[in-house]
Design a protein around this motif. Structure first.
Motif, PDB file in Angstrom:
ATOM      1  N   ALA A   2       0.828  -1.205   0.000  1.00  0.00           N
ATOM      2  CA  ALA A   2       0.000   0.000   0.000  1.00  0.00           C
ATOM      3  C   ALA A   2       0.866   1.260   0.000  1.00  0.00           C
ATOM      4  O   ALA A   2       0.582   2.219  -0.724  1.00  0.00           O
ATOM      5  N   GLY A   3       1.925   1.258   0.777  1.00  0.00           N
ATOM      6  CA  GLY A   3       2.831   2.401   0.818  1.00  0.00           C
ATOM      7  C   GLY A   3       3.517   2.636  -0.513  1.00  0.00           C
ATOM      8  O   GLY A   3       3.628   3.773  -0.979  1.00  0.00           O
ATOM      9  N   SER A   4       3.963   1.562  -1.139  1.00  0.00           N
ATOM     10  CA  SER A   4       4.630   1.718  -2.434  1.00  0.00           C
ATOM     11  C   SER A   4       3.633   2.161  -3.497  1.00  0.00           C
ATOM     12  O   SER A   4       3.957   2.964  -4.372  1.00  0.00           O
ATOM     13  N   ARG A   5       2.403   1.685  -3.406  1.00  0.00           N
ATOM     14  CA  ARG A   5       1.382   2.123  -4.360  1.00  0.00           C
ATOM     15  C   ARG A   5       1.096   3.613  -4.190  1.00  0.00           C
ATOM     16  O   ARG A   5       0.866   4.324  -5.156  1.00  0.00           O
ATOM     17  N   PHE A   6       1.118   4.095  -2.959  1.00  0.00           N
ATOM     18  CA  PHE A   6       0.898   5.519  -2.700  1.00  0.00           C
ATOM     19  C   PHE A   6       2.020   6.352  -3.312  1.00  0.00           C
ATOM     20  O   PHE A   6       1.773   7.362  -3.969  1.00  0.00           O
ATOM     21  N   VAL A   7       3.263   5.926  -3.123  1.00  0.00           N
ATOM     22  CA  VAL A   7       4.403   6.660  -3.676  1.00  0.00           C
ATOM     23  C   VAL A   7       4.343   6.656  -5.203  1.00  0.00           C
ATOM     24  O   VAL A   7       4.563   7.691  -5.850  1.00  0.00           O
ATOM     25  N   LEU A   8       4.022   5.519  -5.791  1.00  0.00           N
ATOM     26  CA  LEU A   8       3.902   5.447  -7.247  1.00  0.00           C
ATOM     27  C   LEU A   8       2.738   6.308  -7.748  1.00  0.00           C
ATOM     28  O   LEU A   8       2.828   6.915  -8.816  1.00  0.00           O
ATOM     29  N   ALA A   9       1.663   6.377  -6.981  1.00  0.00           N
ATOM     30  CA  ALA A   9       0.524   7.208  -7.374  1.00  0.00           C
ATOM     31  C   ALA A   9       0.888   8.684  -7.339  1.00  0.00           C
ATOM     32  O   ALA A   9       0.477   9.446  -8.221  1.00  0.00           O
ATOM     33  N   GLU A  10       1.650   9.097  -6.339  1.00  0.00           N
ATOM     34  CA  GLU A  10       2.095  10.494  -6.295  1.00  0.00           C
ATOM     35  C   GLU A  10       2.939  10.832  -7.510  1.00  0.00           C
ATOM     36  O   GLU A  10       2.752  11.870  -8.146  1.00  0.00           O
ATOM     37  N   ALA A  11       3.880   9.959  -7.829  1.00  0.00           N
ATOM     38  CA  ALA A  11       4.742  10.186  -8.999  1.00  0.00           C
ATOM     39  C   ALA A  11       3.924  10.144 -10.288  1.00  0.00           C
ATOM     40  O   ALA A  11       4.144  10.944 -11.203  1.00  0.00           O
ATOM     41  N   GLY A  12       2.966   9.225 -10.369  1.00  0.00           N
ATOM     42  CA  GLY A  12       2.127   9.109 -11.555  1.00  0.00           C
ATOM     43  C   GLY A  12       1.256  10.330 -11.770  1.00  0.00           C
ATOM     44  O   GLY A  12       1.103  10.806 -12.897  1.00  0.00           O
ATOM     45  N   ALA A  13       0.681  10.851 -10.695  1.00  0.00           N
ATOM     46  CA  ALA A  13      -0.147  12.054 -10.808  1.00  0.00           C
ATOM     47  C   ALA A  13       0.697  13.247 -11.227  1.00  0.00           C
ATOM     48  O   ALA A  13       0.266  14.071 -12.050  1.00  0.00           O
ATOM     49  N   ASP A  14       1.903  13.344 -10.701  1.00  0.00           N
ATOM     50  CA  ASP A  14       2.803  14.435 -11.076  1.00  0.00           C
ATOM     51  C   ASP A  14       3.158  14.349 -12.558  1.00  0.00           C
ATOM     52  O   ASP A  14       3.126  15.349 -13.280  1.00  0.00           O
ATOM     53  N   HIS A  15       3.480  13.161 -13.010  1.00  0.00           N
ATOM     54  CA  HIS A  15       3.829  12.967 -14.417  1.00  0.00           C
ATOM     55  C   HIS A  15       2.643  13.278 -15.319  1.00  0.00           C
ATOM     56  O   HIS A  15       2.784  13.918 -16.376  1.00  0.00           O
ATOM     57  N   ALA A  16       1.453  12.837 -14.918  1.00  0.00           N
ATOM     58  CA  ALA A  16       0.251  13.095 -15.722  1.00  0.00           C
ATOM     59  C   ALA A  16      -0.053  14.586 -15.783  1.00  0.00           C
ATOM     60  O   ALA A  16      -0.446  15.101 -16.836  1.00  0.00           O
ATOM     61  N   ALA A  17       0.124  15.300 -14.682  1.00  0.00           N
ATOM     62  CA  ALA A  17      -0.126  16.744 -14.675  1.00  0.00           C
ATOM     63  C   ALA A  17       0.857  17.470 -15.586  1.00  0.00           C
ATOM     64  O   ALA A  17       0.472  18.382 -16.331  1.00  0.00           O
ATOM     65  N   ARG A  18       2.129  17.067 -15.548  1.00  0.00           N
ATOM     66  CA  ARG A  18       3.117  17.709 -16.426  1.00  0.00           C
ATOM     67  C   ARG A  18       2.820  17.426 -17.889  1.00  0.00           C
ATOM     68  O   ARG A  18       2.920  18.315 -18.739  1.00  0.00           O
ATOM     69  N   ALA A  19       2.430  16.184 -18.195  1.00  0.00           N
ATOM     70  CA  ALA A  19       2.097  15.826 -19.578  1.00  0.00           C
ATOM     71  C   ALA A  19       0.873  16.607 -20.048  1.00  0.00           C
ATOM     72  O   ALA A  19       0.825  17.083 -21.193  1.00  0.00           O
ATOM     73  N   ALA A  20      -0.115  16.759 -19.180  1.00  0.00           N
ATOM     74  CA  ALA A  20      -1.328  17.488 -19.540  1.00  0.00           C
ATOM     75  C   ALA A  20      -1.041  18.968 -19.791  1.00  0.00           C
ATOM     76  O   ALA A  20      -1.516  19.540 -20.774  1.00  0.00           O
ATOM     77  N   ALA A  21      -0.264  19.583 -18.909  1.00  0.00           N
ATOM     78  CA  ALA A  21       0.061  21.004 -19.078  1.00  0.00           C
ATOM     79  C   ALA A  21       0.857  21.225 -20.354  1.00  0.00           C
ATOM     80  O   ALA A  21       0.605  22.180 -21.105  1.00  0.00           O
ATOM     81  N   ARG A  22       1.800  20.362 -20.611  1.00  0.00           N
ATOM     82  CA  ARG A  22       2.630  20.491 -21.818  1.00  0.00           C
ATOM     83  C   ARG A  22       1.776  20.331 -23.073  1.00  0.00           C
ATOM     84  O   ARG A  22       1.884  21.107 -24.026  1.00  0.00           O
TER      85      ARG A  22
END
Length: 149
Positions: A38-58
């Motif tokens: 669960a902890g690793s999934r949370f960390v991966l989700a944070e990184a995934g959301a950050d990556h998705a936000a950067r891709a969307a803005a770009r």
């Protein structure tokens, strides 16, 4: 003599049964593994959301109209999350396109925000249908000399 009999009757007791102790340890070990996942999934989700936000803005910053920018941002965020295998029980993608109306030569930018409620239902944690909420935002500049609507 009476005292030695009472000592002998208690000297054979060592505590709980080894099988009960083993069952408790296996249960605790399993719970620790689930919490680590669960902890690793949370960390991966944070990184995934950050990556998705950067891709969307770009992606949004490359378009000329606010409507096209918003569609491109949503598609880019969805694709990014899918590529990373991130499952959200609730997903919100917000694109700020207000600055597309700025006159040519004026600095402008677009902001994308991705909010995801992480899916934990498949982990088997008691009472855990959905996990924590992760949210990330990114800003990308719009070309100040590109024609806009």
């Amino acid at each position: 003599m009476n005292q030695s009999n009472s000592l002998d009757s208690h000297s054979g007791e060592h505590g709980g049964s080894p099988s009960v102790e083993a069952a408790l340890l296996v249960g605790m070990f399993g719970l620790l593994i689930l919490l680590a996942i669960a902890g690793s999934r949370f960390v991966l989700a944070e990184a995934g959301a950050d990556h998705a936000a950067r891709a969307a803005a770009r992606a949004a910053s490359l378009h000329r109209t606010a409507a096209d920018a918003e569609r491109a941002a949503r598609t880019a965020a969805d694709d990014s999350l899918a590529d990373q295998g991130l499952t959200c029980t609730e997903l919100s993608i917000t694109v700020g396109t207000a600055e597309f109306g700025a006159p040519l030569g004026t600095p402008a930018s677009v902001r994308a925000t991705v909010r995801c409620v992480v899916a934990w239902s498949d982990l088997g944690l008691p009472g855990a249908r959905s996990g924590p909420v992760v949210e990330a935002s990114a800003i990308s500049p719009i070309d100040r000399w590109r024609e806009r609507s």
